[in-house]
Design an enzyme around this catalytic site. Structure first.
Site, PDB file in Angstrom:
ATOM      1  N   ASP A  40       8.961   5.070  -7.811  1.00 56.40           N
ATOM      2  CA  ASP A  40       7.957   5.862  -7.867  1.00 56.40           C
ATOM      3  C   ASP A  40       8.076   7.130  -8.283  1.00 56.40           C
ATOM      4  O   ASP A  40       8.981   7.953  -8.307  1.00 56.40           O
ATOM      5  CB  ASP A  40       7.643   6.130  -6.129  1.00 56.40           C
ATOM      6  CG  ASP A  40       6.122   6.462  -5.950  1.00 56.40           C
ATOM      7  OD1 ASP A  40       5.272   5.556  -6.407  1.00 56.40           O
ATOM      8  OD2 ASP A  40       5.928   7.436  -5.313  1.00 56.40           O
ATOM      9  N   SER A  41       7.060   7.429  -9.109  1.00 59.30           N
ATOM     10  CA  SER A  41       7.087   8.482  -9.812  1.00 59.30           C
ATOM     11  C   SER A  41       5.697   9.178  -9.981  1.00 59.30           C
ATOM     12  O   SER A  41       4.608   8.932  -9.505  1.00 59.30           O
ATOM     13  CB  SER A  41       7.329   8.174 -11.230  1.00 59.30           C
ATOM     14  OG  SER A  41       6.731   7.165 -11.843  1.00 59.30           O
ATOM     15  N   GLU A  84       0.881  -0.971   0.096  1.00 55.18           N
ATOM     16  CA  GLU A  84       0.033  -0.038  -0.017  1.00 55.18           C
ATOM     17  C   GLU A  84       0.938   1.149   0.053  1.00 55.18           C
ATOM     18  O   GLU A  84       1.682   1.392   0.743  1.00 55.18           O
ATOM     19  CB  GLU A  84      -0.970   0.128   1.261  1.00 55.18           C
ATOM     20  CG  GLU A  84      -2.229   0.181   0.736  1.00 55.18           C
ATOM     21  CD  GLU A  84      -3.175   0.422   2.130  1.00 55.18           C
ATOM     22  OE1 GLU A  84      -3.463   1.603   2.050  1.00 55.18           O
ATOM     23  OE2 GLU A  84      -3.252  -0.279   3.043  1.00 55.18           O
ATOM     24  N   HIS A 135      12.309  12.074 -16.451  1.00 50.86           N
ATOM     25  CA  HIS A 135      12.722  11.763 -14.945  1.00 50.86           C
ATOM     26  C   HIS A 135      13.054  10.518 -14.926  1.00 50.86           C
ATOM     27  O   HIS A 135      14.142  10.214 -14.162  1.00 50.86           O
ATOM     28  CB  HIS A 135      11.491  12.312 -14.427  1.00 50.86           C
ATOM     29  CG  HIS A 135      10.124  11.402 -14.749  1.00 50.86           C
ATOM     30  ND1 HIS A 135       9.920  11.645 -16.224  1.00 50.86           N
ATOM     31  CD2 HIS A 135       9.152  10.609 -14.260  1.00 50.86           C
ATOM     32  CE1 HIS A 135       8.692  10.896 -16.163  1.00 50.86           C
ATOM     33  NE2 HIS A 135       8.380  10.287 -15.397  1.00 50.86           N
ATOM     34  N   LYS A 141      12.361  10.068 -25.469  1.00 49.51           N
ATOM     35  CA  LYS A 141      11.809  10.200 -23.909  1.00 49.51           C
ATOM     36  C   LYS A 141      12.999   9.753 -22.925  1.00 49.51           C
ATOM     37  O   LYS A 141      13.256  10.465 -21.959  1.00 49.51           O
ATOM     38  CB  LYS A 141      10.450   9.436 -23.837  1.00 49.51           C
ATOM     39  CG  LYS A 141       9.825   9.925 -22.313  1.00 49.51           C
ATOM     40  CD  LYS A 141       8.379   9.214 -22.401  1.00 49.51           C
ATOM     41  CE  LYS A 141       8.186   9.108 -20.836  1.00 49.51           C
ATOM     42  NZ  LYS A 141       6.867   8.246 -20.484  1.00 49.51           N
ATOM     43  N   PHE A 189       2.496   7.111 -22.309  1.00 48.13           N
ATOM     44  CA  PHE A 189       1.275   6.696 -21.310  1.00 48.13           C
ATOM     45  C   PHE A 189       0.973   7.811 -20.200  1.00 48.13           C
ATOM     46  O   PHE A 189       1.567   8.915 -20.518  1.00 48.13           O
ATOM     47  CB  PHE A 189       1.800   5.401 -20.412  1.00 48.13           C
ATOM     48  CG  PHE A 189       2.492   5.700 -19.325  1.00 48.13           C
ATOM     49  CD1 PHE A 189       3.747   5.680 -19.752  1.00 48.13           C
ATOM     50  CD2 PHE A 189       2.126   5.483 -18.075  1.00 48.13           C
ATOM     51  CE1 PHE A 189       5.024   6.058 -18.671  1.00 48.13           C
ATOM     52  CE2 PHE A 189       3.205   6.014 -17.059  1.00 48.13           C
ATOM     53  CZ  PHE A 189       4.501   6.276 -17.481  1.00 48.13           C
ATOM     54  N   GLY A 190      -0.025   7.673 -19.620  1.00 48.90           N
ATOM     55  CA  GLY A 190      -0.392   8.643 -18.452  1.00 48.90           C
ATOM     56  C   GLY A 190      -0.635   9.804 -18.874  1.00 48.90           C
ATOM     57  O   GLY A 190      -1.364  10.152 -19.840  1.00 48.90           O
ATOM     58  N   TYR A 191       0.355  10.985 -18.462  1.00 49.57           N
ATOM     59  CA  TYR A 191       0.031  12.227 -18.541  1.00 49.57           C
ATOM     60  C   TYR A 191       0.943  12.716 -19.850  1.00 49.57           C
ATOM     61  O   TYR A 191       1.120  14.031 -20.174  1.00 49.57           O
ATOM     62  CB  TYR A 191       0.325  13.267 -17.432  1.00 49.57           C
ATOM     63  CG  TYR A 191      -0.549  12.976 -16.103  1.00 49.57           C
ATOM     64  CD1 TYR A 191      -1.666  13.672 -15.934  1.00 49.57           C
ATOM     65  CD2 TYR A 191      -0.174  11.933 -15.385  1.00 49.57           C
ATOM     66  CE1 TYR A 191      -2.534  13.303 -14.832  1.00 49.57           C
ATOM     67  CE2 TYR A 191      -1.013  11.632 -14.280  1.00 49.57           C
ATOM     68  CZ  TYR A 191      -2.129  12.293 -13.979  1.00 49.57           C
ATOM     69  OH  TYR A 191      -2.884  11.956 -12.825  1.00 49.57           O
ATOM     70  N   ASP A 192       1.760  11.832 -20.564  1.00 44.37           N
ATOM     71  CA  ASP A 192       2.600  12.138 -21.511  1.00 44.37           C
ATOM     72  C   ASP A 192       1.886  13.200 -22.575  1.00 44.37           C
ATOM     73  O   ASP A 192       2.518  14.128 -22.976  1.00 44.37           O
ATOM     74  CB  ASP A 192       2.954  11.080 -22.316  1.00 44.37           C
ATOM     75  CG  ASP A 192       4.208  10.385 -21.575  1.00 44.37           C
ATOM     76  OD1 ASP A 192       4.599  10.855 -20.531  1.00 44.37           O
ATOM     77  OD2 ASP A 192       4.556   9.087 -21.975  1.00 44.37           O
TER      78      ASP A 192
HETATM   79  P1  IMP Z   1       4.162   4.709 -10.476  1.00 43.42           P
HETATM   80  O1  IMP Z   1       5.481   5.329 -10.112  1.00 43.42           O
HETATM   81  O2  IMP Z   1       4.314   3.394 -11.447  1.00 43.42           O
HETATM   82  O3  IMP Z   1       3.312   4.619  -9.251  1.00 43.42           O
HETATM   83  O4  IMP Z   1       3.244   5.570 -11.448  1.00 43.42           O
HETATM   84  C1  IMP Z   1       2.890   7.023 -10.899  1.00 43.42           C
HETATM   85  C2  IMP Z   1       1.713   7.613 -12.029  1.00 43.42           C
HETATM   86  O5  IMP Z   1       2.496   8.740 -12.470  1.00 43.42           O
HETATM   87  C3  IMP Z   1       1.681   6.751 -13.498  1.00 43.42           C
HETATM   88  O6  IMP Z   1       0.464   6.064 -13.136  1.00 43.42           O
HETATM   89  C4  IMP Z   1       1.320   8.255 -14.268  1.00 43.42           C
HETATM   90  O7  IMP Z   1      -0.006   8.534 -14.230  1.00 43.42           O
HETATM   91  C5  IMP Z   1       2.410   9.072 -13.817  1.00 43.42           C
HETATM   92  N1  IMP Z   1       3.604   9.176 -14.632  1.00 43.42           N
HETATM   93  C6  IMP Z   1       4.838   8.583 -13.773  1.00 43.42           C
HETATM   94  N2  IMP Z   1       5.664   8.807 -14.855  1.00 43.42           N
HETATM   95  C7  IMP Z   1       5.103   9.277 -16.089  1.00 43.42           C
HETATM   96  C8  IMP Z   1       5.437   9.244 -17.517  1.00 43.42           C
HETATM   97  O8  IMP Z   1       6.742   9.099 -17.645  1.00 43.42           O
HETATM   98  N3  IMP Z   1       4.775   9.789 -18.460  1.00 43.42           N
HETATM   99  C9  IMP Z   1       3.205   9.872 -17.934  1.00 43.42           C
HETATM  100  N4  IMP Z   1       2.619   9.926 -16.746  1.00 43.42           N
HETATM  101  C10 IMP Z   1       3.838   9.278 -15.834  1.00 43.42           C
END
Ligand code: IMP
Length: 200
Positions: A69-70, A40, A177, A172, A149-152
């Protein structure tokens, strides 16, 4: 040396294995290590959450474990969504829903933002290595690009005049990051291994 990746994400595994294989490190999955750990993410910082994940998998497997973690931190939103990036707007939203909500919440706001990635590696002897990478950009006014993916699609790089979603994976990785954090981590790990500490 084998490092267990605290994640079920195959893409992350390949990415980390590629970067760390030059050090003679093999990154293996939780399944390959014979563990299945649900952690968690209760931390309020990227450092805390990546440590929680790496420590849990190291303890379950008895092997060194690595986690990342990102998330996306937006200046005008006080750093949100931050560690809550994957959960922004609640569980019913998908990636598209989340970035649409972000664009909605940013109407009339300054656009500065950064992606952050923190990598933590926990060793059974109690040693911990951490590396952080940040990529600065702005939030676009509308989504652009099909990749990533995500916010790209809404993370815009003013110097390149492109969003992350308009870059190839190689482009990329070179500036992201996660790419920066991974390469910083590789350097720290190399130093650590040369010091002989990893063998205790
Ligand atoms: P986690 O580190 O796998 O928990 O991911 C955290 C969340 O941050 C992801 O689900 C995305 O929503 C966002 N995120 C992290 N890195 C990226 C990226 O490189 N591109 C887009 N979204 C990101």
């Amino acid at each position: 040396m084998k490092l267990v990746l605290a994640s079920k994400n195959e893409k992350k595994l390949r990415e980390m294995d590629e970067i760390l294989s030059s050090l003679g490190i093999e990154v293996i999955s939780e399944a390959q290590a014979g563990v299945d750990v649900e952690v968690e993410e209760t931390g309020t910082t990227f450092e805390e959450n990546s440590l929680l994940k790496a420590k849990a998998v190291m303890e379950a497997s008895g092997l060194p474990a690595i986690a990342d973690d990102s998330g996306l931190c937006v200046d005008a939103l006080g750093g949100a969504p931050g560690v809550y990036s994957a959960r922004y707007g609640g569980p019913e939203l998908d990636d598209t829903g989340r970035y649409r909500l972000l664009l909605e919440n940013m109407k009339g706001q300054p656009r500065g933002a950064r992606f952050v990635s923190v990598i933590t590696c926990c060793f059974p002897n109690g040693d911990v290595l951490t590396a952080r990478g940040e990529c600065h950009g702005t939030i676009a006014f509308a989504p652009m690009g099909e990749g990533g993916f995500g916010y790209d699609p809404v993370f815009f790089l003013p110097k390149l005049k492109k969003t992350f979603a308009q870059l190839t994976p190689e482009e990329k990785n070179a500036i992201s990051h996660r790419g920066l954090a991974l390469r910083a981590f590789r350097e720290k790990l190399e130093e650590y291994l040369h010091s002989g500490k990893g063998e205790s």
